[in-house]
Each structure stands twice: as C-alpha cells, then as structure tokens.
Design an enzyme around this catalytic site. Structure first.
Site, mmCIF file in Angstrom:
data_model
loop_
_atom_site.group_PDB
_atom_site.id
_atom_site.type_symbol
_atom_site.label_atom_id
_atom_site.label_comp_id
_atom_site.label_asym_id
_atom_site.label_seq_id
_atom_site.Cartn_x
_atom_site.Cartn_y
_atom_site.Cartn_z
ATOM 1 N N ASP A 24 0.810 -1.221 0.000
ATOM 2 C CA ASP A 24 0.000 0.000 0.000
ATOM 3 C C ASP A 24 0.845 1.274 0.000
ATOM 4 O O ASP A 24 0.837 2.049 0.972
ATOM 5 C CB ASP A 24 -0.939 -0.010 1.223
ATOM 6 C CG ASP A 24 -1.814 -1.257 1.268
ATOM 7 O OD1 ASP A 24 -2.371 -1.607 0.222
ATOM 8 O OD2 ASP A 24 -1.914 -1.873 2.341
ATOM 9 N N GLU A 38 -13.002 -0.691 -6.656
ATOM 10 C CA GLU A 38 -12.977 -1.591 -5.504
ATOM 11 C C GLU A 38 -12.497 -0.882 -4.241
ATOM 12 O O GLU A 38 -13.157 -0.882 -3.223
ATOM 13 C CB GLU A 38 -12.056 -2.784 -5.803
ATOM 14 C CG GLU A 38 -12.014 -3.830 -4.703
ATOM 15 C CD GLU A 38 -13.330 -4.565 -4.560
ATOM 16 O OE1 GLU A 38 -14.043 -4.698 -5.572
ATOM 17 O OE2 GLU A 38 -13.674 -4.992 -3.443
ATOM 18 N N GLU A 86 24.136 6.361 4.979
ATOM 19 C CA GLU A 86 23.583 5.380 5.916
ATOM 20 C C GLU A 86 23.652 3.980 5.289
ATOM 21 O O GLU A 86 23.343 3.821 4.099
ATOM 22 C CB GLU A 86 22.136 5.726 6.261
ATOM 23 C CG GLU A 86 21.984 7.035 7.017
ATOM 24 C CD GLU A 86 22.778 7.029 8.329
ATOM 25 O OE1 GLU A 86 22.699 6.044 9.065
ATOM 26 O OE2 GLU A 86 23.488 8.021 8.589
ATOM 27 N N GLU A 94 21.733 1.668 5.660
ATOM 28 C CA GLU A 94 20.377 1.222 5.302
ATOM 29 C C GLU A 94 19.840 1.970 4.086
ATOM 30 O O GLU A 94 18.642 1.929 3.807
ATOM 31 C CB GLU A 94 19.434 1.336 6.499
ATOM 32 C CG GLU A 94 19.149 2.744 6.984
ATOM 33 C CD GLU A 94 20.208 3.304 7.939
ATOM 34 O OE1 GLU A 94 21.279 2.693 8.040
ATOM 35 O OE2 GLU A 94 19.972 4.352 8.553
HETATM 36 O O1 FUB Z 1 -3.206 -3.919 2.828
HETATM 37 C C1 FUB Z 1 -4.522 -4.133 3.315
HETATM 38 C C2 FUB Z 1 -5.521 -3.782 2.255
HETATM 39 O O2 FUB Z 1 -5.239 -4.488 1.057
HETATM 40 C C3 FUB Z 1 -5.497 -2.346 1.811
HETATM 41 O O3 FUB Z 1 -6.131 -1.488 2.718
HETATM 42 C C4 FUB Z 1 -6.137 -2.452 0.480
HETATM 43 O O4 FUB Z 1 -5.973 -1.318 -0.333
HETATM 44 C C5 FUB Z 1 -5.460 -3.669 -0.075
HETATM 45 O O5 FUB Z 1 -4.218 -3.336 -0.634
#
Ligand code: FUB
Length: 450
Positions: free
Chosen positions: A35, A209, A328, A330
């Site tokens: 995400d 969605e 760094e 990382e």
């Molecule tokens: O990562 C958890 C859920 O899955 C997210 O809130 C959605 O957008 C999907 O990626």
C-alpha cells in the site's frame, strides 16, 4: 523470523550478474511492504508503506514503515513512524494509509479496526515527517466500516478526504485536518465514471474496488484506484473538480503476479511522473506477503495515462550517489539476506548479516580521481567478519576489504577503515559480507569513502 526474500525472477536469470543488474523492483527486500503512499517533501521522495508480517496468511499488519530517496533507486529505511499501538481504540489491521502536510504538521490517515468492532479511519499527527506520530483525536475521524483514506489538497486550500471499499466516500476536511464539515458524501459509482466490473460479480456493475488516490495535474483531477475484486488491476478516472463528475480513463496496470490486491500511489518528482503499486514479487510473496514497486511513465499529450507493466528494473536513477559524504548503511538499492533494526546511535542500522549476504547501492560516483580509503561504522557481538567492496556485481572487481572484529555487542559501535584502489567513475557498489560461523557477523550503521 528470518526469511529469504530474494526476487522470484532469480530462477529465470541467465547469470547472477544479469539478475542483479535488473532487479531494483520491488523497492524493499528486508521486509514485505504494501500500500504505497509516496509524498514529496523538502526535495525528497518519502514513501510510507504498510507492512505484511513474514509468513502472513491473512492481512496480518501491525505497523507502517517509512523509506525515502532522492534518486528513485537507492532507498533509505527510516523504520516505523506509527503502529497500531498509537491508537488505544484500535486492535488490528494497520492497512493502507496516506500522509499530507499542512501548516508544518504532518497528518497520517489510516484504516484500522476499532477494538472488537469494524474498520474506521484514524489520524496520526507529528511535527516531523519521520514521526513519531501520535493519535490526533483519540477516536476515529470517520467510521463506516470502510477503508483506504487518501487526501487531495485543492488549490483553494480545501482538503478532501477520500476513502472506501466497496463504496467511494469523501468529506471536506476543515483547516485543522482532524475534523470535517458537512456530512459523508457518497460518490456515484457509475460505469461511465469508473468502468465496467469484470468477472462474475453482478451486484456491483462498476469496477471500483478500493485504494482511491486523488491528485490534480494541469487543471485536471485524477482518481486512481484498485478495481475488480479479487484479482485487482489499477484503473483511473478524471474530472473537472475534486468531486467529479468522474469520467472513466481506462486500465493503468493490468492484474499481474501473485498478489490478488494492488494499490496505487502517484507523485511527480523532478518533472517525471511515477506510479507506485504492490505485488508479490519477492521470494515467499503472495497476496498476504506483498512488496511495493515503482515505475516511471509519461502522460499522453491529452492527459490520459498509458497502460503500465510491472517490471523488475524499475525507473532510471536520478543523478548519482556521492560516496564522499556519510551514507547510511540502510540506504539500499537491492539487498540479499540482511534486515534492518533501530540503532542506538540514532536512526536504523543494517543487521542480521550472514556470510554471503550483500547490499547493493546503485550509481555511486567515485569521480575521476577515485577513492583511496573506506570507513564503516560497525558493531558485532560475535567475532565479526569482512566487508568486501565490489563494483558492478556481488562478484565484481574487488576494490577493498575491511575487517570487522568483535566489539562486545550488537550496538557497541566502532569505526573501521581499509585502503581502496581501482574505484573511479560511476558504478553500482556491492558490500559483500563474509565470515565464518552460523551466527550473525556484524551490524553496519554508516559508511564513507575518502
Ligand atoms: O493492505 C490491506 C488492504 O489491502 C489495503 O487497505 C487495500 O488497499 C489492499 O491493498
């Protein structure tokens, strides 16, 4: 749990060298990330992500992570700016968040599960982009069992908070960014606005969605989103205002790979547009062990967006990396085996190093005079090992070897130096870690050439 998160493309590679040269996507190899929520601040790209736990078989997500870059290929890890523990009223589901800045404060909007209840949107606030973020209001900002908040800051100063699955909602945020005026507005999810749904589901005609990502470009408003549960692709709509009406634009990225979700994030950095998304491309990757990746693209002259493919090479580097200032450890373009942890000297260090692990840093500019000395800040609770400095690949030309001895603790730091020769021009630099024994070898906090 230690897992090997090497790229799934490895098996297809003709040689290690080819493999390494290609694989800069996914962006992070030390943990699973989800995400993406990129944010431009102070000339740098900051990337907030979700975090799938190793071995997860559901959406087991407990914190968010932060990374940043100024060249789009070498990403510095900044650790955990916010977690479920930030919200006393929440108990699970640290899902897709979004950060914006207003009047010197940073606001981190996230979907989380109310204790024993359903999903709600919380908001964290911090004076620093790095956090730590604290719960801004001690309760949900909005609560209707839907997810995935994202904010559009319009030119007139009005901020809109969008969220929703399976619906798409928005509220008009007040200037304080932690309250809103008017009620909850439900977007009319017409097929003309968000495209026809694919697959067998008939109750919802529209493809929308989840994962809305609104932005404005050249006077046009865009809404990116994940479409078609449960084998998601990315699509977009455009409109004349922040609230539409929306016109369906098409498919941005078709369904690919092993994650049944996808999630868009967009920025324009130094004039170049980038799309962030997630997939299941690392070893062990799945719909619940995902990884964030990024592609560059160009808008068509009419403002429409071409359909993009997921790649393992990712975008071109913007500029080069300067090895003569402290870097760094990382900051990583690609790595094998290593992990990161909180460092007692501040920030994060590279940890859990075993024999044969490596970190790649891309496009390191040694200049025409070249480097003669390398210094690294290291710690080891065992007897240490060696840092091999190699150019081009993990087995490429050796320009120096630094010995690390035991320091008495994983956070007991000392600096070690070694001579370097043959390092001129610009190269991908590989830190290859070697040593004996089955335990970890040493940790690295930072490095610098002279
Ligand atoms: O990562 C958890 C859920 O899955 C997210 O809130 C959605 O957008 C999907 O990626």
């Amino acid at each position: 749990m230690r897992v090997s998160r090497i790229p799934t493309t490895t098996a297809l590679c003709l040689s290690t060298l080819l493999c390494v040269a290609w694989a800069d996507n996914p962006i992070v190899q030390t943990i699973y990330t989800t995400d993406p929520a990129p944010f431009l601040y102070d000339g740098r790209v900051f990337l907030f992500t979700g975090h799938d736990e190793d071995g997860s078989t559901g959406f087991d997500m407990r914190d968010w992570r932060l990374f940043s870059t100024n060249d789009m290929v070498n990403w510095q890890h900044h650790g955990t700016p916010m977690s479920l523990a930030t919200f006393s009223w929440a108990d699970a589901n640290a899902w897709a968040g979004h950060v914006v800045e207003r009047n010197g404060k940073f606001y981190f909007y996230v979907p989380i599960r109310r204790r024993g209840g359903s999903m709600a949107i919380g908001v964290g606030v911090s004076d620093s982009i790095y956090g730590p973020y604290k719960d801004a209001i001690g309760r949900p900002l909005v609560e209707n069992a839907e997810i995935d908040p994202a904010v559009l800051m319009d030119d007139d100063g009005q901020a809109y908070l969008y969220w929703g699955n399976p619906n798409l909602w928005y509220v008009k945020l007040n200037e304080d960014m932690i309250s809103y005026s008017g009620g909850l507005n439900k977007v009319d999810l017409r097929v003309e606005g968000f495209g026809p749904r694919q697959g067998s589901e008939t109750t919802r005609p529209t493809a929308y969605e989840e994962g809305p990502w609104p932005f404005k470009r050249n006077g046009k408003y865009y809404m990116l989103y994940a479409a078609n549960c449960c084998s998601e692709d990315l699509r977009y709509a455009t409109g004349p205002s922040a609230t539409g009406p929306w016109t369906y634009g098409g498919i941005l990225m078709a369904t690919e790979g092993r994650s049944f979700t996808n999630h868009p994030g967009y920025i324009e950095y130094k004039g170049q547009p980038y799309l962030f998304y997630h997939n299941g491309a690392l070893d062990g990757g799945s719909g619940y062990t995902r990884s964030v990746a990024v592609e560059s693209f160009n808008f068509n002259p009419d403002g429409s967006i071409p359909q993009l493919r997921m790649t393992t090479q990712g975008p071109a580097q913007v500029g080069t990396l300067d090895p003569y200032i402290r870097q760094e450890a990382e900051t990583i373009a690609w790595s094998k085996g290593v992990e990161t942890e909180v460092c007692s000297e501040g920030g994060i260090n590279v940890a859990n190093i075993n024999n044969g692990d490596y970190v790649k840093v891309k496009g390191v500019n040694f200049g025409s005079k070249g480097a003669s000395k390398f210094t690294a800040r290291v710690a080891s609770a065992t007897s240490g090992g060696k840092i091999e400095l190699r150019l081009g690949s993990e087995t490429g030309s050796l320009i120096g070897t630094c010995t690390v001895s035991g320091t008495g603790g994983w956070q007991t730091w000392t600096s070690v130096s070694c001579p370097v020769s043959g390092a001129t021009g610009t190269h991908d630099l590989f830190f290859r870690y070697t040593g004996s024994g089955s335990d970890f070898l040493f940790n690295v906090n930072w490095w610098q050439f002279e």
